[in-house]
Design an enzyme around this catalytic site. Structure first.
Site, mmCIF file in Angstrom:
data_model
loop_
_atom_site.group_PDB
_atom_site.id
_atom_site.type_symbol
_atom_site.label_atom_id
_atom_site.label_comp_id
_atom_site.label_asym_id
_atom_site.label_seq_id
_atom_site.Cartn_x
_atom_site.Cartn_y
_atom_site.Cartn_z
ATOM 1 N N GLY A 1 0.822 -1.213 0.000
ATOM 2 C CA GLY A 1 0.000 0.000 0.000
ATOM 3 C C GLY A 1 0.856 1.264 0.000
ATOM 4 O O GLY A 1 1.849 1.347 0.718
ATOM 5 N N VAL B 1 2.927 2.648 -2.162
ATOM 6 C CA VAL B 1 4.267 2.749 -2.768
ATOM 7 C C VAL B 1 4.267 3.484 -4.120
ATOM 8 O O VAL B 1 5.325 3.818 -4.646
ATOM 9 C CB VAL B 1 4.923 1.348 -2.954
ATOM 10 N N LYS C 1 1.655 2.509 -6.734
ATOM 11 C CA LYS C 1 1.097 1.605 -7.755
ATOM 12 C C LYS C 1 0.257 2.387 -8.773
ATOM 13 O O LYS C 1 0.414 2.227 -9.975
ATOM 14 C CB LYS C 1 0.193 0.531 -7.112
ATOM 15 N N THR C 2 -0.659 3.230 -8.245
ATOM 16 C CA THR C 2 -1.545 3.973 -9.147
ATOM 17 C C THR C 2 -0.744 4.923 -10.030
ATOM 18 O O THR C 2 -0.977 4.985 -11.244
ATOM 19 C CB THR C 2 -2.590 4.767 -8.332
ATOM 20 N N SER C 3 0.211 5.634 -9.433
ATOM 21 C CA SER C 3 1.002 6.588 -10.226
ATOM 22 C C SER C 3 1.751 5.859 -11.327
ATOM 23 O O SER C 3 1.792 6.319 -12.475
ATOM 24 C CB SER C 3 2.011 7.334 -9.331
ATOM 25 N N ASP D 1 -8.736 -1.640 -7.193
ATOM 26 C CA ASP D 1 -8.569 -1.373 -5.769
ATOM 27 C C ASP D 1 -9.879 -0.760 -5.267
ATOM 28 O O ASP D 1 -10.327 0.246 -5.802
ATOM 29 C CB ASP D 1 -7.411 -0.371 -5.599
ATOM 30 N N ASN E 1 10.406 2.880 -6.667
ATOM 31 C CA ASN E 1 9.862 4.245 -6.775
ATOM 32 C C ASN E 1 10.365 5.115 -5.623
ATOM 33 O O ASN E 1 10.781 4.623 -4.577
ATOM 34 C CB ASN E 1 8.322 4.147 -6.747
HETATM 35 N N1 LIG Z 1 7.946 9.127 -7.413
HETATM 36 C C1 LIG Z 1 7.127 9.863 -6.684
HETATM 37 N N2 LIG Z 1 7.494 11.102 -6.302
HETATM 38 C C2 LIG Z 1 6.666 11.875 -5.578
HETATM 39 N N3 LIG Z 1 5.448 11.501 -5.159
HETATM 40 C C3 LIG Z 1 5.033 10.267 -5.501
HETATM 41 C C4 LIG Z 1 5.835 9.382 -6.286
HETATM 42 N N4 LIG Z 1 5.134 8.239 -6.485
HETATM 43 C C5 LIG Z 1 3.960 8.395 -5.860
HETATM 44 N N5 LIG Z 1 3.897 9.613 -5.271
HETATM 45 C C6 LIG Z 1 2.790 10.144 -4.486
HETATM 46 O O1 LIG Z 1 2.531 9.229 -3.418
HETATM 47 C C7 LIG Z 1 1.124 9.160 -3.143
HETATM 48 C C8 LIG Z 1 0.667 7.701 -3.234
HETATM 49 O O2 LIG Z 1 0.847 7.271 -4.562
HETATM 50 P P1 LIG Z 1 -0.140 6.214 -5.258
HETATM 51 O O3 LIG Z 1 -1.556 6.578 -5.011
HETATM 52 O O4 LIG Z 1 0.313 6.073 -6.648
HETATM 53 O O5 LIG Z 1 0.226 4.915 -4.392
HETATM 54 P P2 LIG Z 1 -0.557 3.506 -4.311
HETATM 55 O O6 LIG Z 1 0.472 2.480 -4.081
HETATM 56 O O7 LIG Z 1 -1.420 3.341 -5.496
HETATM 57 O O8 LIG Z 1 -1.435 3.759 -3.026
HETATM 58 P P3 LIG Z 1 -2.632 2.779 -2.460
HETATM 59 O O9 LIG Z 1 -1.987 1.533 -1.981
HETATM 60 O O10 LIG Z 1 -3.193 3.622 -1.349
HETATM 61 O O11 LIG Z 1 -3.566 2.571 -3.605
HETATM 62 C C9 LIG Z 1 0.444 10.061 -4.156
HETATM 63 O O12 LIG Z 1 0.235 11.316 -3.562
HETATM 64 C C10 LIG Z 1 1.490 10.202 -5.278
HETATM 65 O O13 LIG Z 1 1.390 11.427 -5.986
#
Ligand SMILES: Nc1ncnc2c1ncn2[C@@H]1O[C@H](COP(=O)(O)OP(=O)(O)OP(=O)(O)O)[C@@H](O)[C@H]1O
Length: 402
Positions: free
Chosen positions: A96, A98, A100-102, A124, A339
């Protein structure tokens, strides 16, 4: 290295999407289209999209012809990802938070900007595609994403709709629960004895991941589908779901078959023909879908699971376990994204210097890990702003997916 903030200051405004979602999916059961999309016939939409792809491929081919001249040049990671004739499914998953969505959204933008009609699907339950694209993509429908050069559609799966579809099988005969469903199947008297199959749970509370599995089994008319999956635990359950459902449904159908043959033998003596209820057909269809999903998960030509992690001991440990579980399930994994790496700097402050050492330790851990060291490492920097909107995703995607 350019920063995200400076890149965004110089990037042009987004153009409106010219693409409509209509008829880009076949075999739709629970996905409906967004009222925001323009309706048009499949005969006009699909060829337009296909021709876009062909035009692009022609352009790419001409570029590739040039690059073939050098025998030492190897195909890039990104080119490898779009090569092949089979439809590609990319599932991005990990711990969670890390990124993934970005990463999934940046990959989808990268594909679309290179002329590949792409669908990005969030499974998700806590969707964040809309936040990531900074556009309203909610509602469990296909929504065109504004900005990329080729069609990019997004779908945030609505688990409730998938559950409804699943439950409807148990309510076909006007009943509302397991008992009615089993009665409809001619198995009413066996309800008690089927306890060990957890049938009640199966029909009334569909297992986690069912929505995702149903979405994966659909015939989408896109060359590439990127899945933004839920955190690790949910994803692992999803991977074992097709086997579980196949086995459970298989047992139910076998039992029904036995009883049906016995009762129809008796009824034929008295000249009464039994009419089979179609609840069984629905279950059989669901089982076929699960078999399809299971095969797809293991198809090295069409599917790839990309693990996303960050350089911390906790995230790396979880990624290693995820990689082992995927291997056990025979799911193809080739790449690992690390990342949020601190970008290079000639003058670190104390905080950054400690943080950098900490990240180096985690990177060493990856190199020494028997699971993760075998994967291709792809690095993504920690950028100076939150990654939101197509331009920011393009910036990130161009760095990761080279
Ligand atoms: N390389 C990066 N540099 C700066 N900010 C980042 C980077 N990657 C992700 N973020 C930021 O971190 C936050 C979480 O990212 P994201 O939603 O992509 O994660 P996730 O793994 O999909 O989360 P979840 O498990 O809650 O679905 C977001 O605000 C995103 O903009």
């Amino acid at each position: 290295m350019a920063t995200l903030s400076s890149y965004l200051l110089s990037s042009p405004p987004l153009c409106k999407s010219r693409f409509s979602a209509t008829s880009l999916v076949s075999g739709i059961d629970f996905i409906s289209f967004s009222p925001r999309t323009t309706l048009s016939s499949s005969s006009t939409v699909l060829p337009a999209i296909l021709s876009l792809s062909v035009k692009h491929n022609r352009r790419r081919n001409s570029l590739q012809v040039k690059s073939v001249a050098s025998p030492t040049e190897t195909i890039s990671e990104f080119d490898e990802m779009v090569s092949g004739t089979k439809r590609k499914y990319y599932m991005l998953g990990g711990k969670g938070g890390v990124g993934k969505t970005s990463c999934a959204a940046s990959l989808a933008v990268r594909f679309a900007n290179n002329g590949h009609p792409t669908l990005v699907v969030s499974t998700d339950p806590a969707h964040s595609l809309s936040d990531s694209f900074a556009q309203d993509l909610t509602g469990g429908m296909l929504v065109p994403v504004e900005g990329p050069e080729a069609p990019l559609f997004a779908l945030e799966i609505n688990p409730e709709k998938a559950r409804e579809e699943f439950r409807s099988a148990s309510q076909m005969n006007g009943g509302t629960g397991v008992k009615d469903f089993m009665d409809g199947m001619g198995l009413g008297m066996l309800v008690e004895q089927l306890g060990e199959l957890k049938l009640g749970e199966l029909l009334d509370t569909p297992p986690p991941g069912l929505d995702e599995a149903i979405a994966i089994s659909k015939e989408f008319c896109y060359s590439i589908i990127v899945f933004d999956t839920a955190p690790t635990g949910h994803t692992l359950r999803l991977l074992s779901l097709p086997d579980f459902l196949d086995a459970s449904i298989g047992k139910i159908l076998k039992l029904r078959q036995k009883i049906t043959s016995a009762t129809s033998a008796i009824k034929s003596v008295f000249g009464k023909e039994e009419k089979g209820p179609d609840a069984a057909d629905k279950l059989e269809k669901l089982r076929e879908r699960m078999v399809k999903v299971r095969e797809l998960f293991r198809d090295t030509e069409s599917t790839e699971f990309v693990i996303v992690t960050i350089p911390t001991v906790m995230a790396v440990s979880e990624s290693s376990r995820l990689s082992a579980s995927l291997k056990k399930e025979s799911v193809p994994v080739k790449r690992l994204i690390v990342n949020q790496l601190l970008p290079p700097s000639s003058s670190d402050c104390k905080f950054c210097s400690i943080k950098r050492k900490d990240q180096m330790r985690a990177l060493d851990m990856i190199r020494e890990d028997s699971e993760l060291s075998a994967l291709t490492l792809m690095e993504a920097p920690l950028v100076d702003m939150e990654i939101r909107g197509v331009p920011a995703l393009r910036f990130l995607g161009d760095i990761i997916w080279k």
